[in-house]
Scaffold this motif. Structure first.
Motif, PDB file in Angstrom:
ATOM      1  N   GLN A  52      13.961 -10.905 -19.457  1.00 63.68           N
ATOM      2  CA  GLN A  52      12.782 -11.049 -18.606  1.00 63.68           C
ATOM      3  C   GLN A  52      13.620 -10.989 -17.420  1.00 63.68           C
ATOM      4  OE1 GLN A  52       9.641 -11.037 -19.548  1.00 63.68           O
ATOM      5  NE2 GLN A  52       9.428 -10.811 -17.196  1.00 63.68           N
ATOM      6  N   LYS A  53      14.391 -11.525 -17.035  1.00 66.06           N
ATOM      7  CA  LYS A  53      15.049 -11.366 -15.744  1.00 66.06           C
ATOM      8  C   LYS A  53      15.378 -10.090 -15.250  1.00 66.06           C
ATOM      9  CE  LYS A  53      19.139 -12.968 -12.737  1.00 66.06           C
ATOM     10  NZ  LYS A  53      18.889 -11.771 -12.065  1.00 66.06           N
ATOM     11  N   GLU A  54      16.074  -9.316 -16.268  1.00 69.60           N
ATOM     12  CA  GLU A  54      16.251  -7.904 -15.802  1.00 69.60           C
ATOM     13  C   GLU A  54      14.843  -7.087 -15.630  1.00 69.60           C
ATOM     14  OE1 GLU A  54      19.015  -5.237 -17.122  1.00 69.60           O
ATOM     15  OE2 GLU A  54      20.336  -6.824 -17.875  1.00 69.60           O
ATOM     16  N   ILE A  55      13.818  -7.306 -16.356  1.00 76.41           N
ATOM     17  CA  ILE A  55      12.680  -6.717 -16.153  1.00 76.41           C
ATOM     18  C   ILE A  55      11.949  -7.208 -14.920  1.00 76.41           C
ATOM     19  CG2 ILE A  55      10.158  -6.726 -16.953  1.00 76.41           C
ATOM     20  CD1 ILE A  55      11.470  -6.628 -19.903  1.00 76.41           C
ATOM     21  N   THR A  56      12.116  -8.451 -14.665  1.00 76.17           N
ATOM     22  CA  THR A  56      11.632  -9.064 -13.164  1.00 76.17           C
ATOM     23  C   THR A  56      12.224  -8.332 -12.030  1.00 76.17           C
ATOM     24  OG1 THR A  56      11.049 -10.906 -14.319  1.00 76.17           O
ATOM     25  CG2 THR A  56      10.992 -11.242 -12.022  1.00 76.17           C
ATOM     26  N   ASP A  57      13.819  -8.185 -12.107  1.00 75.48           N
ATOM     27  CA  ASP A  57      14.394  -7.666 -11.005  1.00 75.48           C
ATOM     28  C   ASP A  57      13.903  -6.022 -10.960  1.00 75.48           C
ATOM     29  OD1 ASP A  57      15.899  -9.896 -10.809  1.00 75.48           O
ATOM     30  OD2 ASP A  57      17.805  -8.979 -11.820  1.00 75.48           O
ATOM     31  N   LEU A  58      13.756  -5.578 -12.086  1.00 79.03           N
ATOM     32  CA  LEU A  58      13.333  -4.007 -11.845  1.00 79.03           C
ATOM     33  C   LEU A  58      11.842  -4.062 -11.186  1.00 79.03           C
ATOM     34  CD1 LEU A  58      13.296  -1.032 -12.505  1.00 79.03           C
ATOM     35  CD2 LEU A  58      12.237  -1.616 -14.993  1.00 79.03           C
ATOM     36  N   GLN A  59      10.867  -4.922 -11.592  1.00 75.84           N
ATOM     37  CA  GLN A  59       9.565  -4.882 -11.005  1.00 75.84           C
ATOM     38  C   GLN A  59       9.732  -5.379  -9.480  1.00 75.84           C
ATOM     39  OE1 GLN A  59       7.491  -7.807 -13.404  1.00 75.84           O
ATOM     40  NE2 GLN A  59       7.029  -6.049 -14.883  1.00 75.84           N
ATOM     41  N   ASN A  60      10.583  -5.957  -9.103  1.00 70.06           N
ATOM     42  CA  ASN A  60      10.701  -6.508  -7.718  1.00 70.06           C
ATOM     43  C   ASN A  60      11.775  -5.463  -6.982  1.00 70.06           C
ATOM     44  OD1 ASN A  60       9.249  -8.517  -7.966  1.00 70.06           O
ATOM     45  ND2 ASN A  60      10.641  -9.983  -8.629  1.00 70.06           N
ATOM     46  N   LEU A  61      12.055  -4.612  -7.552  1.00 70.47           N
ATOM     47  CA  LEU A  61      12.773  -3.576  -6.816  1.00 70.47           C
ATOM     48  C   LEU A  61      12.033  -2.929  -5.530  1.00 70.47           C
ATOM     49  CD1 LEU A  61      15.465  -1.817  -6.714  1.00 70.47           C
ATOM     50  CD2 LEU A  61      13.946   0.060  -7.835  1.00 70.47           C
ATOM     51  N   GLN A  62      13.000  -3.531  -4.041  1.00 71.21           N
ATOM     52  CA  GLN A  62      12.385  -3.043  -3.067  1.00 71.21           C
ATOM     53  C   GLN A  62      12.433  -1.513  -2.591  1.00 71.21           C
ATOM     54  OE1 GLN A  62      10.801  -4.774  -0.214  1.00 71.21           O
ATOM     55  NE2 GLN A  62      10.342  -6.463  -1.829  1.00 71.21           N
ATOM     56  N   LEU A  63      11.151  -0.792  -2.201  1.00 74.01           N
ATOM     57  CA  LEU A  63      11.185   0.441  -1.958  1.00 74.01           C
ATOM     58  C   LEU A  63      11.019   0.501  -0.516  1.00 74.01           C
ATOM     59  CD1 LEU A  63       9.109   1.927  -4.654  1.00 74.01           C
ATOM     60  CD2 LEU A  63      11.831   1.982  -4.679  1.00 74.01           C
ATOM     61  N   GLU A  64      11.381   1.708   0.113  1.00 70.47           N
ATOM     62  CA  GLU A  64      10.994   1.739   1.633  1.00 70.47           C
ATOM     63  C   GLU A  64      10.324   2.972   1.701  1.00 70.47           C
ATOM     64  OE1 GLU A  64      13.667   2.387   5.306  1.00 70.47           O
ATOM     65  OE2 GLU A  64      13.366   0.338   5.213  1.00 70.47           O
ATOM     66  N   ILE A  65       9.010   3.240   1.796  1.00 73.58           N
ATOM     67  CA  ILE A  65       8.082   4.380   1.894  1.00 73.58           C
ATOM     68  C   ILE A  65       7.525   4.607   3.143  1.00 73.58           C
ATOM     69  CG2 ILE A  65       7.651   4.168  -0.366  1.00 73.58           C
ATOM     70  CD1 ILE A  65       4.962   3.248   0.024  1.00 73.58           C
ATOM     71  N   PRO A  66       7.149   5.828   3.430  1.00 77.13           N
ATOM     72  CA  PRO A  66       6.442   5.912   4.602  1.00 77.13           C
ATOM     73  C   PRO A  66       5.179   5.254   4.727  1.00 77.13           C
ATOM     74  CG  PRO A  66       6.935   8.158   3.805  1.00 77.13           C
ATOM     75  CD  PRO A  66       7.488   7.028   2.701  1.00 77.13           C
ATOM     76  N   ASP A  67       4.854   4.817   5.966  1.00 78.83           N
ATOM     77  CA  ASP A  67       3.827   3.907   6.150  1.00 78.83           C
ATOM     78  C   ASP A  67       2.301   4.400   6.140  1.00 78.83           C
ATOM     79  OD1 ASP A  67       1.817   1.990   6.897  1.00 78.83           O
ATOM     80  OD2 ASP A  67       2.795   1.351   8.857  1.00 78.83           O
ATOM     81  N   TYR A  68       1.973   4.254   4.783  1.00 81.87           N
ATOM     82  CA  TYR A  68       0.469   5.092   4.391  1.00 81.87           C
ATOM     83  C   TYR A  68      -0.523   3.822   4.388  1.00 81.87           C
ATOM     84  CZ  TYR A  68       3.299   8.800   2.639  1.00 81.87           C
ATOM     85  OH  TYR A  68       4.042   9.880   2.536  1.00 81.87           O
ATOM     86  N   SER A  69      -0.525   3.403   5.459  1.00 81.02           N
ATOM     87  CA  SER A  69      -1.479   2.060   5.786  1.00 81.02           C
ATOM     88  C   SER A  69      -2.888   2.570   5.710  1.00 81.02           C
ATOM     89  CB  SER A  69      -1.394   1.245   7.047  1.00 81.02           C
ATOM     90  OG  SER A  69      -0.304   0.711   7.186  1.00 81.02           O
ATOM     91  N   ILE A  70      -4.003   1.812   5.415  1.00 77.98           N
ATOM     92  CA  ILE A  70      -5.322   2.264   5.152  1.00 77.98           C
ATOM     93  C   ILE A  70      -6.003   1.015   5.849  1.00 77.98           C
ATOM     94  CG2 ILE A  70      -7.071   2.417   3.220  1.00 77.98           C
ATOM     95  CD1 ILE A  70      -4.924   2.814   1.352  1.00 77.98           C
ATOM     96  N   SER A  71      -7.018   1.387   6.664  1.00 78.33           N
ATOM     97  CA  SER A  71      -7.809   0.551   7.408  1.00 78.33           C
ATOM     98  C   SER A  71      -8.762  -0.215   6.608  1.00 78.33           C
ATOM     99  CB  SER A  71      -8.260   0.951   8.844  1.00 78.33           C
ATOM    100  OG  SER A  71      -9.442   1.813   8.173  1.00 78.33           O
TER     101      SER A  71
END
Length: 135
Positions: A92-111
């Motif tokens: 479960q810890k490994e799955i949680t670590d996978l789910q919480n993996l931080q990504l940096e993506i271009p800012d595709y904000s939506i108003s």
């Protein structure tokens, strides 16, 4: 790192791939062009990351799953893989670590205003929250 607009956003892989759950709902909605563009970029990136996520998830389950004498994973009645009790927490810890993996993506904000005209449930809006800006 700079994108065209120069801005990036941090998001977890799970938050990003969760957007795919509402893609079908939003495909038929009439949206402002910028919002439609940003959503299509979000969904495209989510599909890319989903492949990686599924591959890593399968590796974790294969590593921790119980196997029969032939080395095949043992499935429970609910179609989940059987995990030995002493390995559940670690798995479960490994799955949680996978789910919480931080990504940096271009800012595709939506108003928030651009979503005003569409009918969307609370579940659906919660998936989009990381991308919504209130301007």
């Amino acid at each position: 790192i700079k994108s065209k607009g120069g801005r990036f956003m941090k998001i977890t892989i799970y938050q990003l791939i969760s957007t795919l759950n509402i893609e079908k709902e939003l495909l038929t909605q009439k949206l402002p062009i910028r919002t439609a563009y940003n959503l299509s970029k979000i969904f495209a990136r989510a599909r890319e990351e989903l492949e990686f996520y599924q591959e890593k998830f399968k590796e974790i389950i294969t590593q921790y799953g119980e196997k029969d004498e032939d080395g095949n994973l043992i499935f429970l009645e609910n179609e989940n893989v059987s995990i030995p009790k002493d390995k559940i927490e670690e798995c479960q810890k490994e799955i949680t670590d996978l789910q919480n993996l931080q990504l940096e993506i271009p800012d595709y904000s939506i108003s928030l205003d651009s979503l005003e005209a569409i009918k969307i449930s609370l579940d659906e809006i919660s998936v989009l929250l990381p991308f919504i800006c209130e301007k």
